[in-house]
Scaffold this motif. Structure first.
Motif, mmCIF file in Angstrom:
data_model
loop_
_atom_site.group_PDB
_atom_site.id
_atom_site.type_symbol
_atom_site.label_atom_id
_atom_site.label_comp_id
_atom_site.label_asym_id
_atom_site.label_seq_id
_atom_site.Cartn_x
_atom_site.Cartn_y
_atom_site.Cartn_z
ATOM 1 N N UNK A 558 33.698 36.424 39.168
ATOM 2 C CA UNK A 558 34.126 37.078 40.347
ATOM 3 C C UNK A 558 35.418 37.098 41.041
ATOM 4 N N UNK A 559 35.935 36.044 40.802
ATOM 5 C CA UNK A 559 37.472 35.815 41.143
ATOM 6 C C UNK A 559 38.252 36.496 40.177
ATOM 7 N N UNK A 560 38.270 36.402 38.960
ATOM 8 C CA UNK A 560 39.029 37.074 37.978
ATOM 9 C C UNK A 560 38.835 38.525 38.067
ATOM 10 N N UNK A 561 37.672 39.090 38.197
ATOM 11 C CA UNK A 561 37.468 40.472 38.474
ATOM 12 C C UNK A 561 37.908 40.999 39.768
ATOM 13 N N UNK A 562 37.879 40.511 40.786
ATOM 14 C CA UNK A 562 38.465 40.869 42.001
ATOM 15 C C UNK A 562 40.074 40.667 41.990
ATOM 16 N N UNK A 563 40.618 39.812 41.183
ATOM 17 C CA UNK A 563 42.173 39.892 41.034
ATOM 18 C C UNK A 563 42.543 40.809 40.120
ATOM 19 N N UNK A 564 41.679 41.310 39.178
ATOM 20 C CA UNK A 564 41.930 42.252 38.286
ATOM 21 C C UNK A 564 42.214 43.531 38.863
ATOM 22 N N UNK A 565 41.269 43.564 40.154
ATOM 23 C CA UNK A 565 41.322 45.058 40.634
ATOM 24 C C UNK A 565 42.326 44.892 41.853
ATOM 25 N N UNK A 566 43.040 43.877 41.852
ATOM 26 C CA UNK A 566 44.280 43.702 42.897
ATOM 27 C C UNK A 566 43.647 43.554 44.534
ATOM 28 N N UNK A 567 42.597 42.520 44.436
ATOM 29 C CA UNK A 567 41.979 42.435 45.867
ATOM 30 C C UNK A 567 42.788 41.326 46.471
ATOM 31 N N UNK A 568 42.721 41.050 47.760
ATOM 32 C CA UNK A 568 43.411 40.108 48.434
ATOM 33 C C UNK A 568 42.856 38.748 48.362
ATOM 34 N N UNK A 569 43.362 37.907 48.689
ATOM 35 C CA UNK A 569 43.119 36.315 48.356
ATOM 36 C C UNK A 569 41.833 36.043 49.240
ATOM 37 N N UNK A 570 42.078 36.590 50.622
ATOM 38 C CA UNK A 570 41.214 36.316 51.652
ATOM 39 C C UNK A 570 39.646 36.658 51.313
ATOM 40 N N UNK A 571 39.550 37.759 50.674
ATOM 41 C CA UNK A 571 38.201 38.454 50.275
ATOM 42 C C UNK A 571 37.662 37.721 48.728
ATOM 43 N N UNK A 572 38.653 37.591 48.100
ATOM 44 C CA UNK A 572 38.248 37.033 46.788
ATOM 45 C C UNK A 572 37.861 35.784 46.864
ATOM 46 N N UNK A 573 38.506 34.834 47.402
ATOM 47 C CA UNK A 573 37.997 33.499 47.514
ATOM 48 C C UNK A 573 36.878 33.265 48.726
ATOM 49 N N UNK A 574 36.688 34.227 49.262
ATOM 50 C CA UNK A 574 35.391 33.995 50.179
ATOM 51 C C UNK A 574 35.826 33.217 51.360
ATOM 52 N N UNK A 575 37.059 33.323 51.971
ATOM 53 C CA UNK A 575 37.778 32.413 52.885
ATOM 54 C C UNK A 575 36.987 32.801 54.280
ATOM 55 N N UNK A 576 36.165 33.739 54.567
ATOM 56 C CA UNK A 576 35.537 33.747 55.787
ATOM 57 C C UNK A 576 34.468 32.660 55.965
ATOM 58 N N UNK A 577 34.284 31.822 54.954
ATOM 59 C CA UNK A 577 33.382 30.576 55.286
ATOM 60 C C UNK A 577 34.204 29.762 56.055
ATOM 61 N N UNK A 578 35.467 29.582 55.658
ATOM 62 C CA UNK A 578 36.259 28.473 56.490
ATOM 63 C C UNK A 578 36.887 29.132 57.777
ATOM 64 N N UNK A 579 37.335 30.487 57.668
ATOM 65 C CA UNK A 579 38.083 31.045 58.776
ATOM 66 C C UNK A 579 37.722 32.479 58.881
#
Length: 842
Positions: A558-579
């Motif tokens: 998921x992380x590789x695919x999201x990065x490949x599609x140029x998605x932001x770090x926040x959404x890629x790493x699911x940072x909504x779980x911490x912030x």
């Protein structure tokens, strides 16, 4: 499987660099007016091999034939799990089964390796025994050639076969040279490629704070737009209220204005009609008096004695009979006056109906100004609230964990860059050793095949079909010697070459099938994402490594695919779980105070609509009676002649009759009377006709004005009542609705902006495509394209050349007998065809 574990360790280390991931395809919820500045990166997203890619594809096809089975995900998982165990009991059934699965998957590679090992073992032995046999004059070592009938045919077949095999070997050597050159060329590009990737990663790290600053800067754009609407509340809110009121009020005022215009036109028409009637009465009296006078004069003239004498008497009688036509129209003096109706209209006009209408228009047009004057306090309060939102948004962006993750990632990038720059010289040094070794190997094969080519060239060119085996020329003999030298070198070095081919084949084929292909298809990521695989305490390794929260589903794929599609770090790493940015930017929290300020907005509007005086004015006009006037009486008179006859024609006729009389007093008298009648027509009849035309126009105006007057007034009064009821009952709801709409517009700017912030931070800020590109560069480009593809092409070309040395040396040994000069030869009785020689002669 140590190679597989090593590749997994590489991916595990690269996992730390996934801190900038990007989501799968996520589209913005709407077409934003804001757009983050585009970031340009140097490193290309994909790598193309160019024309040489055809050779690499041939190797891939060969590997597919050797190893056609799918990537063994389950087997690889079990191998990794077993690798974590300290003591492995290989006698356990499950371990034996796992070993059999590995052997089954590696069957093609193992089979090729076994064949290579047989080649390595047998070729030195065969060469040794072959050499011993040749020394004992066996295996073709005896320098005696038996003459056969098919000898020329065999010689040609052996030569052609050897030539074809040499061409095949040359193609393999060419592949080896190309592969060797590619490794050297591509390793030289590695430094530039690494620098390009690290430059992109630093751009990625440096652009992120700038992107956050840009997001914050857009708040001023949003605030300026909201302030513009607040400063223009008269046109925005007041204009909205005015637009709601216009359709219900303007048509009524327009009708009343039209009626006021009609009243004025009626007054003017009545005044014109009244003056015209008076004028007609006076003019008709004057016309009657003039005609009476001229008739008296004519009768006096006709008493002349000449009228009793024929033929003048006939003319006089004719004139006498026509005198009865010289009369005026008496009905013109009997037309009824319109003084009563004019007095009623004048009474109506004592009230300024037009002024009342203008007052209604003015009260409606004053709505925006009254809205602005009554909302100054509320607007100031909303501005204070909007100013406070900016600082709240700034605080939220400062608390984003993206910066902390990027700081850690920056340290990792610095360390990795230092490590790569420190080890690149060593890699380039080893590459020079590899290039030199590959050059030696390819040169050795080239030397062998050159001897074969020289042997074929000298043998074919120096061969004399008339010469006997013992009398062959030096060139032919040299060809045979070259062939045997090639055979000797083949036996001497081919097994060494096969050792290198087998080793590079096992390494290159396994890396291609277990790392490169599954990396491209993402099957390798699915193995890494297996729960509790890389760490028995973590369900998901990547989330445990990054956040110490292994239950959070954060996968390599998921992380590789999201990065490949140029998605932001926040959404890629699911940072909504911490912030949770959505909670921090909750629009309700930011807009409650704005809504409360808008709810306190009160606007009082007084719209003037005619009033009681105006209503009575309209009713009086409807009752003035102009719609009940007898217009036909007036119109009937306007179509009649003022006199009983056309005076002008009568005068011309009279003049003609006078001219028919003899000259004298009678004739002159009649001509004077004819001229008098012409004057009466000019001075009396024409003005009356003009007055009748004016009367006709006035009557038509009154007809138009009075047509359906009562119905029109009743309709206007009904519309007026409807508009008044609308103002009384609905104006407050209109103000409330437009105020809510206005507030929604102001809040909408910030909803739009905050949603854009949330979307940008989740999907665009710190978009981690450079991280995916760096991983692709490390695995797909550097490992697979720069090293493994040329390595596989190398063993493929060298292996093919080495394998074909076996048939080549067989044909070379067979063919050398036909080129070398023999010590003895067979003796034939047919001396005519074959020269005889005695072995003792040699």
């Amino acid at each position: 499987m140590a190679l597989v574990l090593g590749s997994l360790l590489l991916l595990g280390l690269c996992g730390n660099s996934f801190s900038g991931g990007q989501p799968s395809s996520t589209d913005a919820p709407k077409a934003w007016n804001y757009e983050l500045p585009a970031t340009n990166y140097e490193t290309q997203d994909s790598h193309t091999a160019g024309p040489i890619g055809i050779l690499f594809e041939l190797v891939h096809i060969f590997l597919y034939v050797v190893q056609p089975r799918d990537f063994p995900e389950d087997t690889l998982r079990k191998v990794i799990q077993k690798a974590r165990e300290s003591n492995i009991d290989y006698d356990k059934p499950e371990n034996l089964i796992l070993g059999l699965k590995i052997v089954y998957y590696e069957a093609g590679i193992i089979l090729c390796s076994v064949l290579g090992l047989l080649f390595i073992i047998l070729m030195p032995l065969v060469g040794y025994f072959f050499c011993m046999c040749r020394c004992c004059n066996k295996c073709g070592g005896e320098m005696h050639q038996r003459q056969k009938e098919n000898g020329p045919f065999l010689r040609k077949c052996f030569a052609i076969s050897l030539l074809v095999i040499c061409i095949i070997i040359s193609i393999g050597i060419f592949c080896g040279f190309v592969a060797n050159h590619q490794v050297r060329t591509r390793i030289k590009r590695s430094r530039k490629l690494a620098d390009s990737n690290f430059k992109d990663l630093r751009t990625f790290l440096n652009e992120t704070p700038e992107q956050i600053k840009y997001i914050l800067a857009q708040y001023n754009t949003t605030k300026d737009k909201a302030f513009s609407d607040l400063n223009s509340i008269n046109s925005v809110l007041g204009g909205g209220i005015l637009d709601r009121l216009r359709p219900n009020i303007i048509p009524v005022l327009d009708e009343i204005k039209s009626m006021a215009t009609a009243i004025k036109e009626t007054k003017e028409a009545l005044e014109n009609m009244n003056s015209t009637l008076k004028s007609l009465h006076q003019q008709s009296t004057q016309l009657s008096s003039s005609l009476t006078s001229v008739k008296t004069s004519l009768r006096a003239s006709l008493n002349d004695p000449l009228c009793s004498v024929r033929p003048s008497s006939e003319t006089c009688n004719s004139i006498r009979l026509s005198l009865s036509q010289l009369n005026s129209n008496p009905e013109l003096r009997q037309l009824p006056p319109v003084d009563a109706e004019l007095d009623k209209v004048n009474n109506v006009l004592r009230t300024d109906l037009d002024g009342l209408v203008q007052q209604g228009y003015q009260s409606l047009n004053d709505v925006p100004d009254r809205v602005q004057s009554q909302t100054k306090t509320v607007v100031a309060g909303i501005k204070r609230v909007l100013n406070s939102i900016g600082s709240d948004i700034n605080n939220v962006t400062q608390r984003l964990p993206i910066q902390d993750i990027l700081s850690e990632f920056s340290v990792y990038v610095n360390n990795t860059e230092s490590c790569i720059h420190r080890n690149l010289p060593t890699l380039e040094e080893y590459d020079s050793y590899w290039w030199l070794g590959g050059l030696v190997i390819c040169s050795l094969l080239t030397l062998i095949v050159i001897f074969y080519y020289l042997g074929l060239l000298c043998g074919v060119c120096g061969y004399d079909r008339h010469a006997t085996p013992t009398t062959r020329g030096c060139v032919s003999n040299m060809g045979g010697v070259f062939l045997m030298v090639g055979v000797g070198l083949s036996f001497l070095f081919c097994w060494i070459l096969m050792i290198i081919v087998v080793l590079t084949f096992v390494f290159g084929a396994n890396v291609e099938k277990l790392i490169c292909e599954p990396y491209t298809s993402k099957e390798l990521f699915r193995v890494l994402d297996t729960p509790y695989l890389l760490n028995e305490d973590w369900e998901y390794y990547l989330s445990g490594k990054l956040f110490n929260e292994s239950k959070m589903k954060l996968t390599f794929e998921q992380v590789y695919s999201d990065c490949k599609k140029n998605r932001g770090t926040y959404g890629t790493l699911h940072l909504q779980n911490s912030f949770n940015i959505s909670e921090c930017l909750n629009i309700n929290e930011h807009t409650t105070s704005i809504s409360s300020e808008l709810e306190s907005l009160k606007v009082n509007l007084n719209i003037f609509l005619l009033g009681a005086a105006g209503r009575k004015n309209l009713q009086d006009f409807a009752a003035c009676g102009i719609d009940r006037m007898n217009y036909d009486t007036y119109l009937a008179q306007t179509g009649k002649s003022p006199a009983g006859v056309n005076l002008l024609s009568f005068a011309y006729d009279l003049e003609a009759k006078a001219n028919s009389l003899p000259p004298g007093n009678l004739r002159n008298s009649l001509k004077r009377d004819a001229q008098t009648i012409k004057t009466i027509h000019q001075q009396r009849v024409l003005p009356i006709e003009q007055s009748l035309s004016t009367l006709y126009q006035s009557v038509k105006i009154l007809q138009r004005t009075g047509n359906g007057l009562l119905e029109r007034v009743n309709r206007i009064l009904a519309s007026l009542d409807f508009a008044q009821n609308f103002i009384t009952n609905n104006i407050s709801s209109v103000i409330i609705e437009e105020t809510k709409k206005y507030g929604k517009t102001i809040i909408g700017y910030f909803e739009h902006y905050l949603q854009w912030i949330e979307f940008s931070i989740s999907e665009k800020v710190a978009s981690c495509k450079p991280v995916a590109t760096a991983l692709d560069t490390a695995v797909d480009v550097f490992l697979c394209s720069y090293i493994i593809d040329p390595l596989n092409l190398f063993w493929f070309g060298i292996g093919k050349a080495t394998v074909f040395l076996l048939p080549a040396l067989i044909f070379a040994v067979k063919l050398a007998k036909y080129y070398r000069r023999m010590d003895s030869e067979d003796v034939y009785d047919d001396v005519e065809t074959i020269p005889m020689k005695n072995p003792s002669q040699h």
